[in-house]
Scaffold this motif. Sequence first.
Motif, PDB file in Angstrom:
ATOM      1  N   ASP A   1       4.396  -6.240 -18.340  1.00 58.38           N
ATOM      2  CA  ASP A   1       3.683  -6.564 -17.111  1.00 58.38           C
ATOM      3  C   ASP A   1       2.872  -5.398 -16.564  1.00 58.38           C
ATOM      4  O   ASP A   1       2.422  -5.430 -15.412  1.00 58.38           O
ATOM      5  N   ILE A   2       2.683  -4.351 -17.373  1.00 61.05           N
ATOM      6  CA  ILE A   2       1.917  -3.188 -16.938  1.00 61.05           C
ATOM      7  C   ILE A   2       0.451  -3.374 -17.293  1.00 61.05           C
ATOM      8  O   ILE A   2       0.104  -3.754 -18.414  1.00 61.05           O
ATOM      9  N   GLY A   3      -0.432  -3.102 -16.328  1.00 63.13           N
ATOM     10  CA  GLY A   3      -1.862  -3.247 -16.541  1.00 63.13           C
ATOM     11  C   GLY A   3      -2.479  -2.033 -17.188  1.00 63.13           C
ATOM     12  O   GLY A   3      -1.814  -1.022 -17.467  1.00 63.13           O
ATOM     13  N   GLU A   4      -3.791  -2.095 -17.394  1.00 60.94           N
ATOM     14  CA  GLU A   4      -4.509  -1.010 -18.077  1.00 60.94           C
ATOM     15  C   GLU A   4      -4.407   0.307 -17.320  1.00 60.94           C
ATOM     16  O   GLU A   4      -4.381   1.375 -17.920  1.00 60.94           O
ATOM     17  N   ASP A   5      -4.324   0.228 -15.981  1.00 62.66           N
ATOM     18  CA  ASP A   5      -4.281   1.463 -15.191  1.00 62.66           C
ATOM     19  C   ASP A   5      -2.886   2.071 -15.116  1.00 62.66           C
ATOM     20  O   ASP A   5      -2.711   3.141 -14.539  1.00 62.66           O
ATOM     21  N   GLY A   6      -1.881   1.406 -15.702  1.00 63.24           N
ATOM     22  CA  GLY A   6      -0.516   1.916 -15.659  1.00 63.24           C
ATOM     23  C   GLY A   6       0.312   1.338 -14.538  1.00 63.24           C
ATOM     24  O   GLY A   6       1.527   1.547 -14.487  1.00 63.24           O
ATOM     25  N   HIS A   7      -0.311   0.614 -13.625  1.00 63.77           N
ATOM     26  CA  HIS A   7       0.401  -0.083 -12.560  1.00 63.77           C
ATOM     27  C   HIS A   7       0.846  -1.466 -13.055  1.00 63.77           C
ATOM     28  O   HIS A   7       0.249  -2.012 -13.989  1.00 63.77           O
ATOM     29  N   PRO A   8       1.853  -2.049 -12.417  1.00 67.76           N
ATOM     30  CA  PRO A   8       2.159  -3.454 -12.712  1.00 67.76           C
ATOM     31  C   PRO A   8       0.961  -4.342 -12.409  1.00 67.76           C
ATOM     32  O   PRO A   8       0.131  -4.031 -11.539  1.00 67.76           O
ATOM     33  N   HIS A   9       0.846  -5.451 -13.140  1.00 66.54           N
ATOM     34  CA  HIS A   9      -0.227  -6.406 -12.871  1.00 66.54           C
ATOM     35  C   HIS A   9      -0.174  -6.844 -11.411  1.00 66.54           C
ATOM     36  O   HIS A   9       0.903  -6.916 -10.791  1.00 66.54           O
ATOM     37  N   LYS A  10      -1.343  -7.132 -10.862  1.00 65.86           N
ATOM     38  CA  LYS A  10      -1.427  -7.527  -9.462  1.00 65.86           C
ATOM     39  C   LYS A  10      -0.878  -8.936  -9.274  1.00 65.86           C
ATOM     40  O   LYS A  10      -0.875  -9.749 -10.185  1.00 65.86           O
ATOM     41  N   GLY A  11      -0.477  -9.219  -8.043  1.00 61.50           N
ATOM     42  CA  GLY A  11       0.142 -10.499  -7.730  1.00 61.50           C
ATOM     43  C   GLY A  11       1.589 -10.292  -7.360  1.00 61.50           C
ATOM     44  O   GLY A  11       2.059  -9.159  -7.217  1.00 61.50           O
ATOM     45  N   GLY A  12       2.330 -11.351  -7.177  1.00 63.90           N
ATOM     46  CA  GLY A  12       3.717 -11.223  -6.760  1.00 63.90           C
ATOM     47  C   GLY A  12       3.772 -10.941  -5.277  1.00 63.90           C
ATOM     48  O   GLY A  12       3.155 -11.641  -4.471  1.00 63.90           O
ATOM     49  N   PHE A  13       4.495  -9.885  -4.889  1.00 68.43           N
ATOM     50  CA  PHE A  13       4.624  -9.583  -3.464  1.00 68.43           C
ATOM     51  C   PHE A  13       3.299  -9.114  -2.875  1.00 68.43           C
ATOM     52  O   PHE A  13       2.834  -9.640  -1.865  1.00 68.43           O
ATOM     53  N   LEU A  14       2.669  -8.110  -3.499  1.00 62.83           N
ATOM     54  CA  LEU A  14       1.381  -7.644  -3.008  1.00 62.83           C
ATOM     55  C   LEU A  14       0.282  -8.606  -3.458  1.00 62.83           C
ATOM     56  O   LEU A  14       0.358  -9.193  -4.532  1.00 62.83           O
ATOM     57  N   PRO A  15      -0.765  -8.769  -2.650  1.00 59.33           N
ATOM     58  CA  PRO A  15      -1.825  -9.716  -3.012  1.00 59.33           C
ATOM     59  C   PRO A  15      -2.600  -9.237  -4.236  1.00 59.33           C
ATOM     60  O   PRO A  15      -2.751  -8.034  -4.461  1.00 59.33           O
ATOM     61  N   PRO A  16      -3.119 -10.174  -5.041  1.00 61.77           N
ATOM     62  CA  PRO A  16      -3.871  -9.813  -6.245  1.00 61.77           C
ATOM     63  C   PRO A  16      -5.313  -9.434  -5.907  1.00 61.77           C
ATOM     64  O   PRO A  16      -6.266 -10.168  -6.208  1.00 61.77           O
ATOM     65  N   VAL A  17      -5.487  -8.275  -5.301  1.00 63.75           N
ATOM     66  CA  VAL A  17      -6.822  -7.841  -4.867  1.00 63.75           C
ATOM     67  C   VAL A  17      -7.710  -7.631  -6.092  1.00 63.75           C
ATOM     68  O   VAL A  17      -7.345  -6.890  -7.008  1.00 63.75           O
ATOM     69  N   PRO A  18      -8.901  -8.268  -6.146  1.00 64.28           N
ATOM     70  CA  PRO A  18      -9.759  -8.172  -7.327  1.00 64.28           C
ATOM     71  C   PRO A  18     -10.623  -6.919  -7.341  1.00 64.28           C
ATOM     72  O   PRO A  18     -11.826  -6.972  -7.599  1.00 64.28           O
ATOM     73  N   LEU A  19     -10.011  -5.769  -7.072  1.00 59.30           N
ATOM     74  CA  LEU A  19     -10.698  -4.479  -7.123  1.00 59.30           C
ATOM     75  C   LEU A  19      -9.836  -3.537  -7.954  1.00 59.30           C
ATOM     76  O   LEU A  19      -8.612  -3.517  -7.802  1.00 59.30           O
ATOM     77  N   PRO A  20     -10.439  -2.709  -8.819  1.00 61.49           N
ATOM     78  CA  PRO A  20      -9.648  -1.973  -9.806  1.00 61.49           C
ATOM     79  C   PRO A  20      -8.976  -0.700  -9.325  1.00 61.49           C
ATOM     80  O   PRO A  20      -7.945  -0.303  -9.865  1.00 61.49           O
ATOM     81  N   ARG A  21      -9.531  -0.016  -8.327  1.00 58.21           N
ATOM     82  CA  ARG A  21      -8.976   1.284  -7.920  1.00 58.21           C
ATOM     83  C   ARG A  21      -8.086   1.087  -6.693  1.00 58.21           C
ATOM     84  O   ARG A  21      -8.456   0.390  -5.749  1.00 58.21           O
ATOM     85  N   ARG A  22      -6.935   1.722  -6.719  1.00 57.48           N
ATOM     86  CA  ARG A  22      -6.033   1.603  -5.574  1.00 57.48           C
ATOM     87  C   ARG A  22      -5.446   2.972  -5.255  1.00 57.48           C
ATOM     88  O   ARG A  22      -5.254   3.810  -6.134  1.00 57.48           O
ATOM     89  N   MET A  23      -5.139   3.181  -3.990  1.00 55.30           N
ATOM     90  CA  MET A  23      -4.506   4.436  -3.581  1.00 55.30           C
ATOM     91  C   MET A  23      -3.665   4.183  -2.342  1.00 55.30           C
ATOM     92  O   MET A  23      -3.888   3.244  -1.580  1.00 55.30           O
ATOM     93  N   TRP A  24      -2.657   5.036  -2.205  1.00 56.04           N
ATOM     94  CA  TRP A  24      -1.802   5.029  -1.021  1.00 56.04           C
ATOM     95  C   TRP A  24      -2.538   5.835   0.042  1.00 56.04           C
ATOM     96  O   TRP A  24      -2.634   7.055  -0.042  1.00 56.04           O
ATOM     97  N   ALA A  25      -3.096   5.156   1.042  1.00 57.33           N
ATOM     98  CA  ALA A  25      -3.969   5.818   2.002  1.00 57.33           C
ATOM     99  C   ALA A  25      -3.209   6.552   3.101  1.00 57.33           C
ATOM    100  O   ALA A  25      -3.736   7.506   3.687  1.00 57.33           O
ATOM    101  N   GLY A  26      -1.989   6.127   3.399  1.00 55.77           N
ATOM    102  CA  GLY A  26      -1.236   6.802   4.446  1.00 55.77           C
ATOM    103  C   GLY A  26      -0.009   6.010   4.849  1.00 55.77           C
ATOM    104  O   GLY A  26       0.192   4.873   4.419  1.00 55.77           O
TER     105      GLY A  26
END
Length: 291
Positions: free
Chosen positions: A61-86
């Motif tokens: 279930d790991i995606g190309e970026d090394g994160h789990p595939h989107k969906g499930g608890f967090l919404p499946p945001v259709p944007l590729p880059r993600r970061m913990w903003a604060g």
Amino acid sequence: MTFDTLKDWIGRVEMRTDTAIAAPLAGLAATLDHDTPPWPAGELPPLGHWLHFLPNAPQRDIGEDGHPHKGGFLPPVPLPRRMWAGSDMRFLAPIPIGAEMRRTSTIEAVEHKTGRSGEMVFVSVVHEIATDAGVAIREKQDIVYREAARPGEAPPPASADPLPTADWSRSVTPDPVLLFRYSALTFNGHRIHYDRPYCREAEGYPGLVVHGPLTATLLMDLVLRNLGGDSDGRRVAGFRFRARRPLFDTAPFTLNAADRGDGETAGWAVGPDGQVAMTAEFAVTPGADTP
């Protein structure tokens, strides 16, 4: 999937359990270069909960970026880059080693924006961690999703504001080993922290990206080092941080903190370009001997 339908995830709840254990804390102390860490023995230090409730997606279930595939608890945001903003958190009660913990996570907000760098989605998650003694930690976490890097994309605009005067400072050299050890402690497979070709070719970064939570942890460590441990009873009761600009393993950066008085301490990390990469605020409870 459209941006509007992502709001359907607001109000979703996830429950997880874990046990507070000492092993990752020993790993954290080693990663922060402590022989004797500056936090009370026998309990989780501030931010020690980040080493628990770790992601456990199976490898399939790991995606190309090394994160789990989107969906499930967090919404499946259709944007590729993600970061913990604060995050904004309160430490309400100690969590002893060996305590059983329950974390209730709720998606509080999903917001779509269009900024200078294109489409963005902000997701706010509230975590509440409790033991049998009651709620011990409340944290609001902000995650931002962004479009893929564009060729020649400019860095965030530089600030002309003068830097404050620091009471405490130290320099950190973010080498790949430091980043790998923190990824291991948090079971974080995101490739931007260890895969240099991926960083440059897929996400347009000049080097390995320093984890935002690692920078926040280093700022917390700077303050704990200078509070004198727990000998006078002072503790960090609240902590808020905001990532401003990314840091990379290409050059050292500086950690800074200043005591504002009345139990408030400011912290900030400065990159090699002289720009503030992260800001932080600490609420410190007075000790028995503090006037």
